[in-house]
Structure formats: C-alpha cells, structure tokens
Design a protein around this motif. Structure first.
Motif, mmCIF file in Angstrom:
data_model
loop_
_atom_site.group_PDB
_atom_site.id
_atom_site.type_symbol
_atom_site.label_atom_id
_atom_site.label_comp_id
_atom_site.label_asym_id
_atom_site.label_seq_id
_atom_site.Cartn_x
_atom_site.Cartn_y
_atom_site.Cartn_z
ATOM 1 N N LEU A 78 -6.362 -3.382 -4.183
ATOM 2 C CA LEU A 78 -5.139 -3.573 -3.406
ATOM 3 C C LEU A 78 -4.702 -5.036 -3.383
ATOM 4 O O LEU A 78 -3.503 -5.334 -3.480
ATOM 5 C CB LEU A 78 -5.328 -3.065 -1.976
ATOM 6 C CG LEU A 78 -4.106 -3.201 -1.051
ATOM 7 C CD1 LEU A 78 -2.899 -2.477 -1.637
ATOM 8 C CD2 LEU A 78 -4.431 -2.680 0.348
ATOM 9 N N LYS A 116 -1.071 -6.635 -4.482
ATOM 10 C CA LYS A 116 -0.242 -7.526 -3.658
ATOM 11 C C LYS A 116 0.159 -8.771 -4.455
ATOM 12 O O LYS A 116 1.307 -9.236 -4.383
ATOM 13 C CB LYS A 116 -0.992 -7.932 -2.394
ATOM 14 C CG LYS A 116 -1.205 -6.793 -1.404
ATOM 15 C CD LYS A 116 -2.003 -7.276 -0.192
ATOM 16 C CE LYS A 116 -2.221 -6.143 0.806
ATOM 17 N NZ LYS A 116 -3.019 -6.585 1.984
ATOM 18 N N ASP A 144 -5.545 6.554 -5.739
ATOM 19 C CA ASP A 144 -6.486 6.996 -4.695
ATOM 20 C C ASP A 144 -7.834 7.394 -5.276
ATOM 21 O O ASP A 144 -8.867 7.243 -4.620
ATOM 22 C CB ASP A 144 -5.894 8.178 -3.913
ATOM 23 C CG ASP A 144 -4.736 7.756 -3.024
ATOM 24 O OD1 ASP A 144 -4.617 6.548 -2.758
ATOM 25 O OD2 ASP A 144 -3.951 8.629 -2.612
ATOM 26 N N ARG A 163 0.827 -1.218 0.000
ATOM 27 C CA ARG A 163 0.000 0.000 0.000
ATOM 28 C C ARG A 163 0.853 1.256 0.000
ATOM 29 O O ARG A 163 0.489 2.275 -0.607
ATOM 30 C CB ARG A 163 -0.921 0.006 1.229
ATOM 31 C CG ARG A 163 -1.974 1.126 1.173
ATOM 32 C CD ARG A 163 -2.994 0.777 0.087
ATOM 33 N NE ARG A 163 -4.008 1.810 -0.110
ATOM 34 C CZ ARG A 163 -3.911 2.826 -0.959
ATOM 35 N NH1 ARG A 163 -2.798 2.981 -1.680
ATOM 36 N NH2 ARG A 163 -4.883 3.667 -1.125
ATOM 37 N N ASP A 164 1.999 1.189 0.663
ATOM 38 C CA ASP A 164 2.868 2.372 0.751
ATOM 39 C C ASP A 164 3.597 2.657 -0.559
ATOM 40 O O ASP A 164 4.108 3.771 -0.743
ATOM 41 C CB ASP A 164 3.906 2.179 1.866
ATOM 42 C CG ASP A 164 3.267 2.016 3.237
ATOM 43 O OD1 ASP A 164 2.167 2.574 3.441
ATOM 44 O OD2 ASP A 164 3.855 1.322 4.085
ATOM 45 N N VAL A 192 2.250 1.908 -3.818
ATOM 46 C CA VAL A 192 1.426 2.019 -5.022
ATOM 47 C C VAL A 192 1.360 3.459 -5.521
ATOM 48 O O VAL A 192 1.533 4.416 -4.752
ATOM 49 C CB VAL A 192 -0.005 1.480 -4.790
ATOM 50 C CG1 VAL A 192 0.017 0.013 -4.415
ATOM 51 C CG2 VAL A 192 -0.737 2.300 -3.739
#
Length: 348
Positions: free
Chosen positions: A297, A301, A290, A282-283, A285
């Motif tokens: 998400l 992954k 957004d 998440r940090d 992408v």
C-alpha cells in the motif's frame, strides 16, 4: 550545437542503413539484431500470404499478422493501408525505428518497401499488450501482480527517458497508452507504435479549433491519455508523454481503463481524490490486490503521488522521466531486485 547533433544523427542513421543486408542473409542478420529489407515474396511466405488465420490485430489503418521464420522464431508483421498521409506516417515510423535501440522498445526486425502499403516486421510479443492484461482480455487472461506492474512502470519510464534524453535527437512518442505497451514472455515492457512520434525540436501543430485544420497535421493521441495542454495549444513536447505515463500509472494502481466509455469519464477525473489525499488510495486500488502478497500500500501511495506530479496542468511542473526513475529506485522496494541483478552481472 544543433547542427552537430543533426550530423551525428545522420551518420548514425547511415550506419544503420548500410547494415541492411542482401535478402539472402536472413538468419545471420537476425542473429546480429540488425533490421533488414524484406522482399514482398518473403512477407507472403512468413505470413502464409497474409492469411486471415494469421491475423492477430487490426485497426482503421493497419493489420498485423503472425509471422513464422525459417528458424521457427515468431514475428509480427504490420501492414499499413496506403494513402498520402499514411505513407508519410510509415516513413516517419520507419525512420525512427531504424535509429533507436533499447531493451524496452520493441525491436524492428525489418521492413518491406516494394509495395504501396508500408510493411514493418517486429519481434512477436507472446503476452500481448498491457491493456489486454489489465482488462483480462486476450488469449491469456492471467493476472498481473503488483510487483510485475511496478517493473513494467519502471521499464516504461526507462524507455521514455531514452527517447527524451539519450537519443541524438529527442523523440516525443506522442501516443503512449496501455495498448502500445507490449509484454514479452517474461512480462518485460516493450514500447511500440511510433506512428505519432516526432523527432528533433518541439513541434507546433495547429489546434483543433483552427479553420485550416484539414490542411495541417492532426492532433494525435488517444482518449483518456491526451494531455489537456497539448489539446489546447497543439504544442507537442516531452511533457506530453509524461502526462500519458501518469495515466498509465493510474491504470496500474486501479486496474481501471483510461477512459470509461459508458460514463464518458476520464480516469484522471475519477482518481483525482486519490492523487490529492494518500488516505484515499486504498479505496481506489485494484480489488484483485486483496489476494496479492506482493502488493504494498505504501508503494501505491508513492506511485499515486508520482502520477499526480505527471498530470499537472502546467507542463513545466511535471516530472521528467529521469526524475521518475530516481523516485522509483529510491522508494519502490518491489523493483530493487532489478538493480541487485545488474550489480551481480557487473561483478562477473
């Protein structure tokens, strides 16, 4: 077995060359999707004498011009500089392009061999390159949604699988990168630039440390995409392309460039924590996700994990293109509509 494969390839190549028509049957040949031989006079006509106003790309060894044909369709004419080495590169690229046919590989419309400079004529891709789109460069800086990025990744995997395992002789592209992925009007992937490609059995190239480097083939590829194993050994293989594909996956997930010139750092180094720990994806992408309702998400992954399995230090541990295709089919719902569409067509 090797001889039979070679014979099959040569017969196929001969059929392609036999299909190259007389220069006066231009429109019919294009309709039949068969590469043809252009005269230099024709090249001058369709590029307005290689006018600077028609130049749409250039590099250290070639220039690309927008071409307009008599039927008003557009093409891209790549004119390569002349030298002994570049002439060999041109012949090699032409030889490969005359033998491949895949919806996710740019189509060769023809070539011209009347002058010292090599000339290749391709379909024109109006949406430029994946690199331009991810970086917001080019004439149209429209944003690529997550869903579109996943389709591009899947189509690129299909193209690589075709080269590696579906051609009469395996082809290693050798320079897969975002700027060599063209996008058509529907943002479909079209892999291009086969100047570094190798056809047939695995090739051994002298490592850059060799004192006889100048007398041997150079290590080829682009910074940020180069397989460390290839750099170390000079051994080119299918897994070299898989490594580069893994880098492109990181670019699609993060929106970052494969190599940051300012920091002198590869994206593979920056993204290493993400590939090791799904909680850190998440940090990493692309922040533009957004406001993207197609972003998933969990898919990010999965694709970060796939990227990690493409970037393994040992080529033997890396995924094959076919394995990547299977994972995406089974675990990335964003591309499921592609197979629903195919199933509908098959029923008709």
């Amino acid at each position: 077995m090797a001889f039979l494969k070679f014979l099959k390839f040569k017969l196929r190549q001969k059929r392609v060359h036999d299909a190259v028509s007389d220069e006066n049957t231009h429109d019919n040949i294009l309709d039949d999707f068969v590469a043809r031989r252009f005269s230099w006079d024709e090249i001058q006509v369709i590029t307005m004498n290689c006018s600077s106003s028609r130049m749409i790309g250039y590099g250290g060894f070639s220039s690309v011009y927008l071409a307009k044909f008599l039927d008003s369709s557009l093409g891209a004419v790549k004119i390569q500089c002349s030298s002994e080495r570049l002439d060999q590169v041109y012949k090699q690229e032409l030889n490969i392009l005359l033998t491949v046919s895949h919806p996710n590989i740019v189509r060769l419309r023809g070539y011209c061999d009347e002058r010292d400079q090599g000339v290749l004529v391709f379909d024109y891709m109006c949406n430029g390159t994946l690199d331009e789109k991810l970086r917001g460069r080019g004439h149209d800086s429209s944003y690529l949604s997550w869903k579109t990025r996943m389709v591009i990744a899947f189509q690129l995997a299909l193209a690589i699988n075709y080269l590696h395992d579906e051609c009469s002789l395996q082809i290693v592209h050798g320079d897969i990168k975002a700027s060599n992925v063209l996008l058509d009007e529907n943002f479909n992937c079209k892999l291009c630039d086969f100047g570094s490609a190798k056809m047939g059995f695995t090739s051994l190239v002298k490592p850059p440390s060799s004192s006889s480097m100048s007398r041997n083939r150079m290590i080829v590829g682009s910074q940020g995409y180069l397989d460390p194993h290839y750099l170390k050994t000079g051994l080119a293989s299918k897994k070299q392309d898989i490594y580069s594909f893994g880098v492109i996956l990181l670019e699609l997930i993060s929106g970052k460039e494969a190599f940051c010139a300012k920091k002198r750092q590869n994206l593979t180094t920056i993204a290493d924590p993400m590939m090791r720990d799904p909680l850190k994806v998440r940090d990493m992408v692309d922040p533009r996700f957004d406001s993207d309702h197609t972003f998933q998400l969990e898919e990010a992954k999965i694709m970060a994990s796939v990227s990690g399995k493409c970037l393994g230090q040992s080529p033997s541990t890396r995924l094959s293109a076919n394995e990547i295709i299977k994972i995406m089919k089974d675990q990335v719902p964003s591309i499921s509509y592609l197979f629903q569409k195919s199933a509908t067509i098959a029923k008709r």
